[in-house]
Design an enzyme around this catalytic site. Structure first.
Site, PDB file in Angstrom:
ATOM      1  N   LYS A 262     -33.322  55.853  26.621  1.00 20.07           N
ATOM      2  CA  LYS A 262     -33.430  56.032  28.069  1.00 20.07           C
ATOM      3  C   LYS A 262     -34.124  54.813  28.681  1.00 20.07           C
ATOM      4  O   LYS A 262     -35.000  54.228  28.043  1.00 20.07           O
ATOM      5  CB  LYS A 262     -34.288  57.267  28.376  1.00 20.07           C
ATOM      6  CG  LYS A 262     -33.624  58.591  28.147  1.00 20.07           C
ATOM      7  CD  LYS A 262     -34.552  59.734  28.551  1.00 20.07           C
ATOM      8  CE  LYS A 262     -33.924  61.090  28.278  1.00 20.07           C
ATOM      9  NZ  LYS A 262     -32.740  61.382  29.105  1.00 20.07           N
ATOM     10  N   ARG A 336     -27.814  69.579  23.354  1.00 16.76           N
ATOM     11  CA  ARG A 336     -26.649  70.392  22.967  1.00 16.76           C
ATOM     12  C   ARG A 336     -26.477  70.429  21.452  1.00 16.76           C
ATOM     13  O   ARG A 336     -25.921  71.374  20.928  1.00 16.76           O
ATOM     14  CB  ARG A 336     -25.402  69.880  23.711  1.00 16.76           C
ATOM     15  CG  ARG A 336     -25.041  68.469  23.386  1.00 16.76           C
ATOM     16  CD  ARG A 336     -24.083  67.858  24.414  1.00 16.76           C
ATOM     17  NE  ARG A 336     -24.761  67.508  25.673  1.00 16.76           N
ATOM     18  CZ  ARG A 336     -24.150  66.972  26.721  1.00 16.76           C
ATOM     19  NH1 ARG A 336     -22.853  66.744  26.693  1.00 16.76           N
ATOM     20  NH2 ARG A 336     -24.831  66.688  27.821  1.00 16.76           N
TER      21      ARG A 336
HETATM   22  N1  BES Z   1     -33.374  65.939  28.460  1.00 16.90           N
HETATM   23  C1  BES Z   1     -32.263  65.342  29.092  1.00 16.90           C
HETATM   24  C2  BES Z   1     -31.891  66.039  30.397  1.00 16.90           C
HETATM   25  C3  BES Z   1     -32.880  65.894  31.530  1.00 16.90           C
HETATM   26  C4  BES Z   1     -32.787  64.848  32.422  1.00 16.90           C
HETATM   27  C5  BES Z   1     -33.855  66.856  31.736  1.00 16.90           C
HETATM   28  C6  BES Z   1     -33.667  64.737  33.469  1.00 16.90           C
HETATM   29  C7  BES Z   1     -34.743  66.760  32.786  1.00 16.90           C
HETATM   30  C8  BES Z   1     -34.656  65.699  33.656  1.00 16.90           C
HETATM   31  C9  BES Z   1     -31.021  65.385  28.179  1.00 16.90           C
HETATM   32  O1  BES Z   1     -31.286  65.381  26.821  1.00 16.90           O
HETATM   33  C10 BES Z   1     -30.206  64.174  28.474  1.00 16.90           C
HETATM   34  O2  BES Z   1     -30.714  63.104  28.368  1.00 16.90           O
HETATM   35  N2  BES Z   1     -28.960  64.376  28.872  1.00 16.90           N
HETATM   36  C11 BES Z   1     -28.107  63.281  29.204  1.00 16.90           C
HETATM   37  C12 BES Z   1     -26.713  63.624  28.726  1.00 16.90           C
HETATM   38  C13 BES Z   1     -25.728  62.494  28.836  1.00 16.90           C
HETATM   39  C14 BES Z   1     -26.101  61.381  27.888  1.00 16.90           C
HETATM   40  C15 BES Z   1     -24.350  63.022  28.530  1.00 16.90           C
HETATM   41  C16 BES Z   1     -28.121  63.125  30.714  1.00 16.90           C
HETATM   42  O3  BES Z   1     -28.177  64.133  31.410  1.00 16.90           O
HETATM   43  O4  BES Z   1     -28.106  61.992  31.185  1.00 16.90           O
HETATM   44 ZN    ZN Z   2     -31.499  63.398  26.015  1.00 15.89          ZN
END
Ligand code: BES
Ligand code: ZN
Ligand code: ZN
Length: 492
Positions: A262, A336
């Site tokens: 990230k 997931r």
């Molecule tokens: N933990 C995050 C989702 C999240 C984002 C929770 C912001 C709370 C605040 C999750 O694991 C994630 O990073 N999801 C990605 C998925 C994508 C790579 C398909 C996302 O939402 O960007």
């Molecule tokens: Zn994530």
């Protein structure tokens, strides 16, 4: 976690021994007005000068000239007086009065449902996270609340309000704890602790046990961290229960994104990525304390998502619990992966209903903002849960699982991909589709077990906004609805 004492008195007039007496103000087209606050009429003319608009969370403290030793606080209720607005007002007042030991709530209550709501709101609002304060003097939560009400709550009703608050506070404590202090192993220990002395059996899978069991999703996400993953199963099976709910919670104790790292801004707040697991834990322990007659099983899918030489790489294929294979196209779509194992193993017990709770997608925050829980599912139970949430004042919103999106999960090398880098539309829904693949069928049929998915990525934590009974940080959202669901399922 804090536990307050709750008392009820019928006398609305006069002054009390409490440090602060709280009265309510509603907002009308002619400005703020006190709501049924006999004895405090003199405040009405100065509400505007005090900065009280009557809108939710507007708040002021004042000293009455004729009783200089009594501090009065005015809290905004909003335009309408309902159990929901009173719950929020009581919670907001108690929250904003942190640092004060005792509070009397004189909110002009008449109906029984209002008293229940105010007790709940006040108890949930009496929270402050002080575990990691060093030398500074933190404001401590309100300790004792006296509610002015025509009739007191029964002991059972008061206990239910306090247990609900205790559960919400457990979620907040676990969520607010920095990730260095709450590894999967520590979380598993906390679960064992929370269930001790309750009629709940706990089983913990450590890494060798996860390997032996074939939990490739949880292992694949956890392998980049020096703090190994865990799966925790909590079982509550009260005598006389006729129905069984399985709860599956996402417990990523920190989400860096893994090798699909990230950006710096996106990583802040990822200590909250375990709130689903905390919610499942808090719900089942509260259900056992209250004695709800529904069998419940909670599955906590715990891992830390870190980049390292041992981390899962983009392009790696994981063999999930049950045998399906997943090509990991993005290691940041890790929730997931751990949830897939949890849903698959939960399905083996053939529960009547599976509810999963997860801070699953950034897309949910974009679509629904910071206050709504996104709800998906495979039958009408999803809408039932939305209606139930609505009836008790939690904000849930049903989202679809459009069948045309399913093809975005097709993989060239495995059964599925975990994310589609070139098709970003409907990200919350695509994550829902992925989870749905791992919900089992009913024995002897092709029909899937009823399943409801709650994406709490938005409302799980507040950032630095505060409202109603929610302070900064983790909120504990969905605990109230899940407890109500367990009660509904018991036929209570
Ligand atoms: N933990 C995050 C989702 C999240 C984002 C929770 C912001 C709370 C605040 C999750 O694991 C994630 O990073 N999801 C990605 C998925 C994508 C790579 C398909 C996302 O939402 O960007
Ligand atoms: Zn994530
Ligand atoms: Zn995550």
């Amino acid at each position: 976690m804090s536990t307050i004492s709750l008392d009820f008195v019928s006398d609305s007039a006069g002054h009390s021994a409490a440090d602060v007496t709280v009265v309510g103000a509603v907002s009308t087209k002619d400005g703020p007005r006190l709501h049924a606050a006999p004895g405090f009429e003199s405040l009405e003319e100065v509400l505007t000068q005090l900065g009280v608009t009557g809108s939710p969370d507007s708040f002021a403290r004042v000293i009455l000239p004729d009783a200089p030793s009594t501090v009065v606080a005015v809290i905004g209720i909003g335009r309408e007086v309902t159990p929901e607005t009173l719950r929020a007002a009581a919670g907001s007042a108690v929250r904003q009065l942190a640092g004060t030991a005792s509070v009397r709530l004189a909110l002009g209550l008449s109906a029984h449902a209002e008293v229940v709501a105010v007790a709940e709101g006040a108890a949930i609002g009496a929270y402050s996270y002080t575990r990691e304060k060093g030398l500074s003097e933190p404001k401590t939560a309100v300790e004792s609340v006296t509610i002015v009400a025509p009739e007191p709550l029964s002991d059972d009703e008061a206990e239910r309000a306090l247990e609900t608050a205790r559960a919400v506070h457990l979620v907040r404590d676990l969520g607010n704890t920095s990730a260095s202090e709450l590894t999967p192993e520590v979380f598993a220990d906390a679960a064992v602790d929370a269930a001790s002395e309750l009629p709940i059996d706990v089983t913990v899978w450590d890494v060798p046990k996860l390997e032996a069991g074939g939990f490739g999703g949880i292992l694949g996400v956890g392998r980049g961290s020096v703090h190994g993953p865990r799966l925790v199963k909590l079982e509550y099976a009260p005598d006389g229960a006729t129905s069984h709910i399985a709860l599956v919670g996402k417990g990523i104790t920190f989400d860096t994104g893994g090798l699909s790292l990230k950006p710096a801004n996106g990583m802040m707040g990822m200590k909250y990525d375990m709130l689903g697991a905390a919610t499942a834990l808090a719900t089942i322990t509260a259900a056992a304390r209250i004695g709800i007659k529904t069998r419940m099983t909670a599955w906590l899918c715990l891992a830390e998502n870190m980049p390292s030489g041992s981390a899962t790489r983009p392009g790696d294929v994981l063999k999930m619990y049950g045998g399906r294979t997943v090509e990991v196209t993005n290691t940041d779509a890790e929730g997931r992966l751990v949830m897939a194992d949890g849903l698959a193993v939960a399905s083996e017990e053939q529960p009547d209903l599976i509810v999963d709770v997860a801070t699953l997608t950034g897309a949910a925050v974009i679509a629904l903002g910071k206050r709504y829980t996104g709800v998906m599912g495979n039958d009408e139970r999803a809408s039932d849960v939305v209606a139930l949430a609505d009836s008790i004042g939690e904000k849930f919103w049903r989202m679809p699982l459009p069948s045309e999106l399913r093809a975005n999960l097709d993989s060239d090398v495995a059964d599925l991909v975990n994310a589609n880098l070139s098709r970003r539309e409907g990200g919350m829904l695509l994550a829902g589709h992925f989870l749905a693949e791992f919900v089992g069928t009913r024995e002897g049929s092709d029909e899937q077990i009823s399943w409801v998915h709650l994406d709490i990525a938005g409302p799980g934590d507040n950032g630095s906004a505060t409202y109603g009974y929610n302070g900064k940080g983790a909120t504990g959202v969905t605990v109230r609805t899940l407890l109500a669901l367990a009660e509904q399922q018991a036929g209570a």
